[in-house]
Design an enzyme around this catalytic site. Structure first.
Site, mmCIF file in Angstrom:
data_model
loop_
_atom_site.group_PDB
_atom_site.id
_atom_site.type_symbol
_atom_site.label_atom_id
_atom_site.label_comp_id
_atom_site.label_asym_id
_atom_site.label_seq_id
_atom_site.Cartn_x
_atom_site.Cartn_y
_atom_site.Cartn_z
ATOM 1 N N ASP A 1 4.663 -9.924 10.254
ATOM 2 C CA ASP A 1 6.106 -10.021 10.555
ATOM 3 C C ASP A 1 6.416 -10.915 11.761
ATOM 4 O O ASP A 1 7.571 -11.186 12.037
ATOM 5 C CB ASP A 1 6.689 -8.603 10.778
ATOM 6 C CG ASP A 1 5.946 -7.824 11.884
ATOM 7 O OD1 ASP A 1 5.823 -6.590 11.743
ATOM 8 O OD2 ASP A 1 5.479 -8.442 12.855
ATOM 9 N N HIS B 1 -3.871 -11.682 9.339
ATOM 10 C CA HIS B 1 -3.436 -11.743 7.931
ATOM 11 C C HIS B 1 -2.320 -12.755 7.718
ATOM 12 O O HIS B 1 -1.653 -12.735 6.670
ATOM 13 C CB HIS B 1 -2.997 -10.356 7.451
ATOM 14 C CG HIS B 1 -4.114 -9.363 7.430
ATOM 15 N ND1 HIS B 1 -3.913 -8.003 7.360
ATOM 16 C CD2 HIS B 1 -5.460 -9.532 7.491
ATOM 17 C CE1 HIS B 1 -5.089 -7.377 7.374
ATOM 18 N NE2 HIS B 1 -6.038 -8.278 7.462
ATOM 19 N N THR C 1 -2.469 1.599 12.881
ATOM 20 C CA THR C 1 -3.073 1.119 11.642
ATOM 21 C C THR C 1 -3.819 2.259 10.963
ATOM 22 O O THR C 1 -4.428 3.103 11.607
ATOM 23 C CB THR C 1 -4.031 -0.073 11.877
ATOM 24 O OG1 THR C 1 -4.626 -0.450 10.620
ATOM 25 C CG2 THR C 1 -5.130 0.258 12.871
ATOM 26 N N GLU D 1 -1.049 10.126 13.191
ATOM 27 C CA GLU D 1 -1.942 11.099 12.538
ATOM 28 C C GLU D 1 -3.368 10.576 12.589
ATOM 29 O O GLU D 1 -3.622 9.463 13.014
ATOM 30 C CB GLU D 1 -1.507 11.261 11.075
ATOM 31 C CG GLU D 1 -1.519 9.953 10.303
ATOM 32 C CD GLU D 1 -0.787 10.051 8.969
ATOM 33 O OE1 GLU D 1 -0.055 11.037 8.752
ATOM 34 O OE2 GLU D 1 -0.951 9.119 8.172
HETATM 35 C C1 BV8 Z 1 -11.790 -9.948 2.567
HETATM 36 C C2 BV8 Z 1 -1.276 -9.366 3.979
HETATM 37 C C3 BV8 Z 1 -13.702 -11.049 1.704
HETATM 38 C C4 BV8 Z 1 -0.389 -9.525 2.822
HETATM 39 C C5 BV8 Z 1 -2.875 -7.560 3.730
HETATM 40 C C6 BV8 Z 1 -15.374 -4.420 3.467
HETATM 41 C C7 BV8 Z 1 -15.495 -5.651 4.110
HETATM 42 C C8 BV8 Z 1 -14.688 -6.718 3.753
HETATM 43 C C9 BV8 Z 1 -13.706 -6.560 2.742
HETATM 44 C C10 BV8 Z 1 -13.574 -5.348 2.122
HETATM 45 C C11 BV8 Z 1 -14.402 -4.286 2.471
HETATM 46 N N1 BV8 Z 1 -14.057 -3.240 1.694
HETATM 47 C C12 BV8 Z 1 -13.038 -3.610 0.876
HETATM 48 C C13 BV8 Z 1 -12.734 -4.880 1.103
HETATM 49 C C14 BV8 Z 1 -11.699 -5.630 0.397
HETATM 50 C C15 BV8 Z 1 -10.329 -5.530 1.077
HETATM 51 C C16 BV8 Z 1 -10.041 -4.191 1.649
HETATM 52 O O1 BV8 Z 1 -10.198 -3.963 2.838
HETATM 53 N N2 BV8 Z 1 -9.568 -3.288 0.799
HETATM 54 C C17 BV8 Z 1 -9.205 -1.954 1.269
HETATM 55 C C18 BV8 Z 1 -7.863 -1.551 0.676
HETATM 56 C C19 BV8 Z 1 -10.330 -1.025 0.902
HETATM 57 N N3 BV8 Z 1 -10.233 -6.532 2.117
HETATM 58 C C20 BV8 Z 1 -9.865 -7.765 1.777
HETATM 59 O O2 BV8 Z 1 -9.662 -8.120 0.637
HETATM 60 C C21 BV8 Z 1 -9.733 -8.770 2.918
HETATM 61 N N4 BV8 Z 1 -10.469 -9.940 2.551
HETATM 62 O O3 BV8 Z 1 -12.438 -9.077 3.032
HETATM 63 O O4 BV8 Z 1 -12.316 -11.057 1.954
HETATM 64 C C22 BV8 Z 1 -14.017 -12.400 1.205
HETATM 65 C C23 BV8 Z 1 -14.970 -13.162 1.879
HETATM 66 C C24 BV8 Z 1 -15.286 -14.406 1.405
HETATM 67 C C25 BV8 Z 1 -14.627 -14.917 0.276
HETATM 68 C C26 BV8 Z 1 -13.650 -14.157 -0.373
HETATM 69 C C27 BV8 Z 1 -13.349 -12.891 0.078
HETATM 70 C C28 BV8 Z 1 -8.291 -9.177 3.114
HETATM 71 C C29 BV8 Z 1 -7.490 -8.034 3.609
HETATM 72 C C30 BV8 Z 1 -6.068 -8.496 3.963
HETATM 73 C C31 BV8 Z 1 -5.115 -7.998 2.922
HETATM 74 N N5 BV8 Z 1 -3.761 -8.387 3.302
HETATM 75 N N6 BV8 Z 1 -1.660 -7.966 4.044
HETATM 76 C C32 BV8 Z 1 0.926 -8.849 3.075
HETATM 77 O O5 BV8 Z 1 1.090 -8.120 4.062
HETATM 78 O O6 BV8 Z 1 1.810 -9.084 2.255
HETATM 79 S S1 BV8 Z 1 -3.263 -5.946 3.938
HETATM 80 C C33 BV8 Z 1 -1.982 -5.012 4.531
HETATM 81 O O7 BV8 Z 1 -2.596 -3.815 4.998
HETATM 82 C C34 BV8 Z 1 -1.239 -5.539 5.751
HETATM 83 O O8 BV8 Z 1 -1.752 -6.724 6.312
HETATM 84 C C35 BV8 Z 1 -1.402 -4.412 6.731
HETATM 85 O O9 BV8 Z 1 -1.301 -4.838 8.014
HETATM 86 C C36 BV8 Z 1 -2.759 -3.994 6.368
HETATM 87 C C37 BV8 Z 1 -3.283 -2.733 6.954
HETATM 88 O O10 BV8 Z 1 -2.301 -1.759 6.827
HETATM 89 P P1 BV8 Z 1 -1.756 -1.111 8.180
HETATM 90 O O11 BV8 Z 1 -1.260 -2.204 9.050
HETATM 91 O O12 BV8 Z 1 -2.774 -0.211 8.722
HETATM 92 O O13 BV8 Z 1 -0.484 -0.356 7.644
HETATM 93 P P2 BV8 Z 1 -0.448 1.085 6.934
HETATM 94 O O14 BV8 Z 1 0.927 1.289 6.382
HETATM 95 O O15 BV8 Z 1 -1.627 1.228 6.036
HETATM 96 O O16 BV8 Z 1 -0.660 2.106 8.132
HETATM 97 C C38 BV8 Z 1 0.307 2.227 9.145
HETATM 98 C C39 BV8 Z 1 -0.265 3.214 10.142
HETATM 99 O O17 BV8 Z 1 0.639 3.318 11.232
HETATM 100 C C40 BV8 Z 1 -0.427 4.614 9.575
HETATM 101 O O18 BV8 Z 1 -1.696 5.102 9.963
HETATM 102 C C41 BV8 Z 1 0.696 5.422 10.257
HETATM 103 O O19 BV8 Z 1 0.289 6.756 10.510
HETATM 104 C C42 BV8 Z 1 0.850 4.681 11.532
HETATM 105 N N7 BV8 Z 1 2.196 4.728 12.126
HETATM 106 C C43 BV8 Z 1 3.389 4.701 11.494
HETATM 107 N N8 BV8 Z 1 4.376 4.682 12.413
HETATM 108 C C44 BV8 Z 1 3.782 4.679 13.635
HETATM 109 C C45 BV8 Z 1 2.394 4.704 13.461
HETATM 110 N N9 BV8 Z 1 1.526 4.720 14.482
HETATM 111 C C46 BV8 Z 1 2.040 4.698 15.732
HETATM 112 N N10 BV8 Z 1 3.366 4.660 15.983
HETATM 113 C C47 BV8 Z 1 4.261 4.659 14.969
HETATM 114 N N11 BV8 Z 1 5.578 4.635 15.245
#
Ligand code: BV8
Length: 245
Positions: A103, A118, A191, A218
């Site tokens: 953002d 990202h 996160t 949490e």
């Molecule tokens: C890659 C952009 C390899 C787009 C996003 C192990 C190693 C490497 C890769 C992997 C692996 N295991 C799995 C993978 C694959 C995958 C992955 O991680 N999958 C997960 C789901 C298991 N990873 C990938 O694909 C990555 N690429 O590894 O490539 C490679 C190498 C060579 C060649 C080819 C490939 C790419 C990952 C990036 C994906 N893109 N976004 C878009 O946004 O439109 S991900 C998306 O999730 C966002 O970027 C976001 O930032 C990100 C993480 O989410 P969070 O930011 O944590 O947000 P979330 O809502 O989940 O959580 C919010 C938290 O805040 C909560 O905990 C909540 O309680 C808390 N909260 C809420 N309010 C508050 C608060 N805390 C404090 N105060 C508050 N007020």
């Protein structure tokens, strides 16, 4: 919480090198929906339907409608107190800020040494990866008309310059993030610690001897691994820590 805040404040005060990793929770108070929360973005859409290269190849217009909607929403959002505290701390030479957020609110808050792991919804690149179009360009138009937008260099379809699932992060961002794990304090804020490689950084930092702490509403998969897990909102806890420094 009574002891945790002064403990973390003392650690941050004494740190020559402070690394902060942020996720969508830092922007929640600004009105940017998180991904996996109750009203999360992923609730209404399946990531595999929208945030992958295959989804874009299948239906670029659908994916662009989602991003155009998010851009319009984010355009109305402003940095909150959490962004402002992190921006102030980032002025210290040893501080590095790594964000998963797309953002650009950390940029708006004036954050130094920011690594946008990202990418940004405010930047586009050429989907066909023409030579000049591989370098992202800023496009802050809202609302977006005539979707999908075109690459100004070759006329092909343009894509959001964000990192989708299954796509590699930019090498320079991975290098900067890995370097930043060599620190005295690693603070992960707002996160869900589910998305890699970002989610692995706190473990790498701990293995190098950093004091690790988490601020979240949490528990997350990282909570058991950090020395200090504080439950609460980033926009309240970070200013409270800043007041103790
Ligand atoms: C890659 C952009 C390899 C787009 C996003 C192990 C190693 C490497 C890769 C992997 C692996 N295991 C799995 C993978 C694959 C995958 C992955 O991680 N999958 C997960 C789901 C298991 N990873 C990938 O694909 C990555 N690429 O590894 O490539 C490679 C190498 C060579 C060649 C080819 C490939 C790419 C990952 C990036 C994906 N893109 N976004 C878009 O946004 O439109 S991900 C998306 O999730 C966002 O970027 C976001 O930032 C990100 C993480 O989410 P969070 O930011 O944590 O947000 P979330 O809502 O989940 O959580 C919010 C938290 O805040 C909560 O905990 C909540 O309680 C808390 N909260 C809420 N309010 C508050 C608060 N805390 C404090 N105060 C508050 N007020």
């Amino acid at each position: 919480m009574s002891e945790a805040l002064p403990t973390l404040a003392a650690r941050i005060k004494g740190a020559r090198r402070l690394t902060i990793l942020t996720g969508a929770g830092v922007s929640a108070a600004s009105g940017v929906p998180t991904f996996r929360g109750r009203d999360g973005l992923w609730r209404r859409y399946r990531p595999e339907d929208l945030a992958t290269p295959d989804a874009f190849a299948r239906d670029p217009r659908l994916v662009w409608e989602w991003y155009a909607w998010r851009r319009e929403l984010i355009a109305t959002c402003r940095p909150n107190a959490a962004h402002d505290v992190i921006a102030a701390w980032s002025r210290n030479p040893g501080c590095r800020v790594l964000t998963q957020n797309v953002d650009d609110l950390h940029l708006q808050a004036g954050t130094y040494e920011l690594v946008r792991m990202h990418g940004s919804v405010w930047e586009l690149s050429c989907w066909e990866r023409c030579a000049p179009g591989t370098t992202p360009w800023r496009d802050t138009r809202v609302p977006m008309t005539n979707l999908p937008p075109r690459c100004p260099h070759c006329g092909c379809i343009a894509r959001p310059a964000v990192v989708w699932f299954g796509e590699a992060l930019r090498a320079q961002d991975v290098d900067a993030a890995v370097r930043a794990t060599a620190c005295d304090v690693f603070l992960t804020v707002g996160t869900s610690a589910l998305v890699y490689p970002a989610a692995g950084l706190v473990h790498d930092a701990r293995q190098q001897g950093a004091f690790t702490a988490e601020i979240n509403l949490e528990d997350t998969p990282a909570s058991a691994a950090v020395e200090l897990a504080l439950h609460g909102s980033a926009e309240q806890i970070l200013p409270a820590i800043a007041r103790l420094l």
